[in-house]
Design a protein around this motif. Sequence first.
Motif, PDB file in Angstrom:
ATOM      1  N   HIS A 195       0.834  -1.201   0.000  1.00  0.00           N
ATOM      2  CA  HIS A 195       0.000   0.000   0.000  1.00  0.00           C
ATOM      3  C   HIS A 195       0.869   1.252   0.000  1.00  0.00           C
ATOM      4  N   GLU A 196       0.273   2.329  -0.449  1.00  0.00           N
ATOM      5  CA  GLU A 196       0.936   3.622  -0.357  1.00  0.00           C
ATOM      6  C   GLU A 196       0.807   4.139   1.068  1.00  0.00           C
ATOM      7  N   THR A 197       1.877   4.727   1.596  1.00  0.00           N
ATOM      8  CA  THR A 197       1.783   5.373   2.908  1.00  0.00           C
ATOM      9  C   THR A 197       2.139   6.848   2.755  1.00  0.00           C
ATOM     10  N   GLY A 198       1.239   7.711   3.148  1.00  0.00           N
ATOM     11  CA  GLY A 198       1.457   9.151   3.082  1.00  0.00           C
ATOM     12  C   GLY A 198       1.013   9.798   4.379  1.00  0.00           C
ATOM     13  N   LEU A 199       1.058  11.100   4.398  1.00  0.00           N
ATOM     14  CA  LEU A 199       0.748  11.859   5.608  1.00  0.00           C
ATOM     15  C   LEU A 199      -0.672  12.390   5.605  1.00  0.00           C
ATOM     16  N   HIS A 200      -1.261  12.412   6.797  1.00  0.00           N
ATOM     17  CA  HIS A 200      -2.569  13.037   6.994  1.00  0.00           C
ATOM     18  C   HIS A 200      -2.381  14.139   8.035  1.00  0.00           C
ATOM     19  N   GLY A 201      -1.280  14.893   7.864  1.00  0.00           N
ATOM     20  CA  GLY A 201      -0.988  16.000   8.767  1.00  0.00           C
ATOM     21  C   GLY A 201      -0.263  15.550  10.023  1.00  0.00           C
ATOM     22  N   PHE A 202      -0.039  16.492  10.907  1.00  0.00           N
ATOM     23  CA  PHE A 202       0.614  16.209  12.194  1.00  0.00           C
ATOM     24  C   PHE A 202      -0.473  16.257  13.266  1.00  0.00           C
ATOM     25  N   ASP A 203      -0.882  17.452  13.654  1.00  0.00           N
ATOM     26  CA  ASP A 203      -1.992  17.574  14.607  1.00  0.00           C
ATOM     27  C   ASP A 203      -3.284  17.746  13.802  1.00  0.00           C
ATOM     28  N   HIS A 204      -4.033  16.650  13.684  1.00  0.00           N
ATOM     29  CA  HIS A 204      -5.229  16.630  12.823  1.00  0.00           C
ATOM     30  C   HIS A 204      -6.224  17.724  13.216  1.00  0.00           C
ATOM     31  N   VAL A 205      -6.459  17.846  14.518  1.00  0.00           N
ATOM     32  CA  VAL A 205      -7.468  18.799  14.998  1.00  0.00           C
ATOM     33  C   VAL A 205      -7.019  20.240  14.720  1.00  0.00           C
ATOM     34  N   ARG A 206      -5.728  20.496  14.957  1.00  0.00           N
ATOM     35  CA  ARG A 206      -5.239  21.865  14.752  1.00  0.00           C
ATOM     36  C   ARG A 206      -5.346  22.260  13.273  1.00  0.00           C
ATOM     37  N   TRP A 207      -4.922  21.359  12.376  1.00  0.00           N
ATOM     38  CA  TRP A 207      -5.004  21.649  10.939  1.00  0.00           C
ATOM     39  C   TRP A 207      -6.453  21.896  10.522  1.00  0.00           C
ATOM     40  N   HIS A 208      -7.311  20.994  10.959  1.00  0.00           N
ATOM     41  CA  HIS A 208      -8.722  21.075  10.585  1.00  0.00           C
ATOM     42  C   HIS A 208      -9.344  22.398  11.038  1.00  0.00           C
ATOM     43  N   ASP A 209      -9.038  22.778  12.285  1.00  0.00           N
ATOM     44  CA  ASP A 209      -9.714  23.950  12.857  1.00  0.00           C
ATOM     45  C   ASP A 209      -9.044  25.264  12.488  1.00  0.00           C
ATOM     46  N   ARG A 210      -7.731  25.229  12.249  1.00  0.00           N
ATOM     47  CA  ARG A 210      -7.023  26.513  12.194  1.00  0.00           C
ATOM     48  C   ARG A 210      -6.295  26.797  10.896  1.00  0.00           C
ATOM     49  N   LEU A 211      -6.300  25.838   9.970  1.00  0.00           N
ATOM     50  CA  LEU A 211      -5.473  26.037   8.771  1.00  0.00           C
ATOM     51  C   LEU A 211      -5.780  27.352   8.052  1.00  0.00           C
ATOM     52  N   LEU A 212      -7.060  27.691   7.970  1.00  0.00           N
ATOM     53  CA  LEU A 212      -7.437  28.863   7.173  1.00  0.00           C
ATOM     54  C   LEU A 212      -6.776  30.136   7.698  1.00  0.00           C
ATOM     55  N   ASN A 213      -6.409  30.122   8.992  1.00  0.00           N
ATOM     56  CA  ASN A 213      -5.768  31.310   9.575  1.00  0.00           C
ATOM     57  C   ASN A 213      -4.284  31.116   9.863  1.00  0.00           C
ATOM     58  N   MET A 214      -3.714  30.011   9.420  1.00  0.00           N
ATOM     59  CA  MET A 214      -2.295  29.763   9.716  1.00  0.00           C
ATOM     60  C   MET A 214      -1.394  30.489   8.728  1.00  0.00           C
ATOM     61  N   SER A 215      -0.279  31.001   9.257  1.00  0.00           N
ATOM     62  CA  SER A 215       0.735  31.608   8.389  1.00  0.00           C
ATOM     63  C   SER A 215       1.482  30.496   7.670  1.00  0.00           C
ATOM     64  N   ARG A 216       2.216  30.888   6.651  1.00  0.00           N
ATOM     65  CA  ARG A 216       3.035  29.919   5.917  1.00  0.00           C
ATOM     66  C   ARG A 216       3.991  29.195   6.870  1.00  0.00           C
ATOM     67  N   GLU A 217       4.541  29.971   7.827  1.00  0.00           N
ATOM     68  CA  GLU A 217       5.497  29.373   8.762  1.00  0.00           C
ATOM     69  C   GLU A 217       4.820  28.341   9.678  1.00  0.00           C
ATOM     70  N   GLU A 218       3.622  28.661  10.134  1.00  0.00           N
ATOM     71  CA  GLU A 218       2.897  27.711  10.993  1.00  0.00           C
ATOM     72  C   GLU A 218       2.544  26.430  10.235  1.00  0.00           C
ATOM     73  N   VAL A 219       2.108  26.580   8.981  1.00  0.00           N
ATOM     74  CA  VAL A 219       1.776  25.399   8.179  1.00  0.00           C
ATOM     75  C   VAL A 219       3.028  24.563   7.960  1.00  0.00           C
ATOM     76  N   ARG A 245      -0.481  24.728   0.291  1.00  0.00           N
ATOM     77  CA  ARG A 245      -0.027  24.165  -0.991  1.00  0.00           C
ATOM     78  C   ARG A 245       1.416  24.544  -1.287  1.00  0.00           C
ATOM     79  N   GLU A 246       1.801  25.765  -0.920  1.00  0.00           N
ATOM     80  CA  GLU A 246       3.196  26.170  -1.132  1.00  0.00           C
ATOM     81  C   GLU A 246       4.115  25.330  -0.245  1.00  0.00           C
ATOM     82  N   ALA A 247       3.695  25.136   1.008  1.00  0.00           N
ATOM     83  CA  ALA A 247       4.530  24.371   1.937  1.00  0.00           C
ATOM     84  C   ALA A 247       4.627  22.904   1.518  1.00  0.00           C
TER      85      ALA A 247
END
Length: 298
Positions: A96-120, A154-156
């Motif tokens: 199977h392919e193994t890839g990433l589903h983020g680090f902190d799932h809840v943080r990404w889900h809730d806060r990505l829209l307001n995260m800076s490039r550095e935070e992402v 997407r840039e990160a």
Amino acid sequence: MDVDTLSGLTDGVPVLLHILAARGIRASFFAALGPDNSGRAVFRVFRQQGFLDKMLRNRAPSIYGWRTMLYGTLLPAPRISEAAGDILPRVGAAGHETGLHGFDHVRWHDRLLNMSREEVNQEIQQAQSAFASIFGTPATSFAAPGWQATRNSREALAAAGMLYASDTRGSQPFSPRFGPWTSPLLEIPTTLPTLDELLGLNGCTVDDFFALILSRLESGSPQVLTLHAELEGGPFKDAFAGFLDRCLATGVTFFRLEDWARELLKRPQDIPAAPVFQGRVPGRAGTVSRQGRAEDRS
Ligand SMILES: [Zn+2]
């Protein structure tokens, strides 16, 4: 196959591996590798309309277990990566392919829209280093928690060396546009609804759900179905196995997303660009990043 939680990894993934191996199917697994903060999701009820409804409809505590529900709140959040060293190599070894589903799932889900490039970047780098400590090399694919994507993410992801990402809901592979900027990173969106979205909606049963998915697969065009180790590898495993048997009996074939990505990237000029917008999908709380029509200018 999304792995959001520690119990999804330790209990759900082995079940999925067994179901897939018995049928000779290879799939793509995406694991969150940071703290299991699932309990914090409970607090979305105060912010996102529809979440409590959804939790009650799905009887979330009986599916995820009270322990998972409390992680990151009353119980300390365990690191998913601590168990991943034993389990993810088995996923890869099974083809199977193994890839990433983020680090902190809840943080990404809730806060990505307001995260800076550095935070992402930090989220992605933490996930990459956990992945590399297991496999020796960084991941080359990523599926965004909660289908949340921004220009910063997407840039990160492109800078982190991804071959493609599966961050959005849509109809076909595309190059995502955010305003005037087009991501160079191929996007392969989830094209089908998920079990947790439709279960209980208008009386939808698990059998209704898989019958609907099968009818969509019979249309013949390639589709991407997102499953959750916590659900299809948990209380709905028998229904999922039965669904796969019906798929095989009707001639449905399966592919790993990375193989499709490599095929698509042989002809990059044929990959259409399309805008991404935040929109709702039936049965899901809040908004997700969605593929717009190619001709739309966002
Ligand atoms: Zn997820």
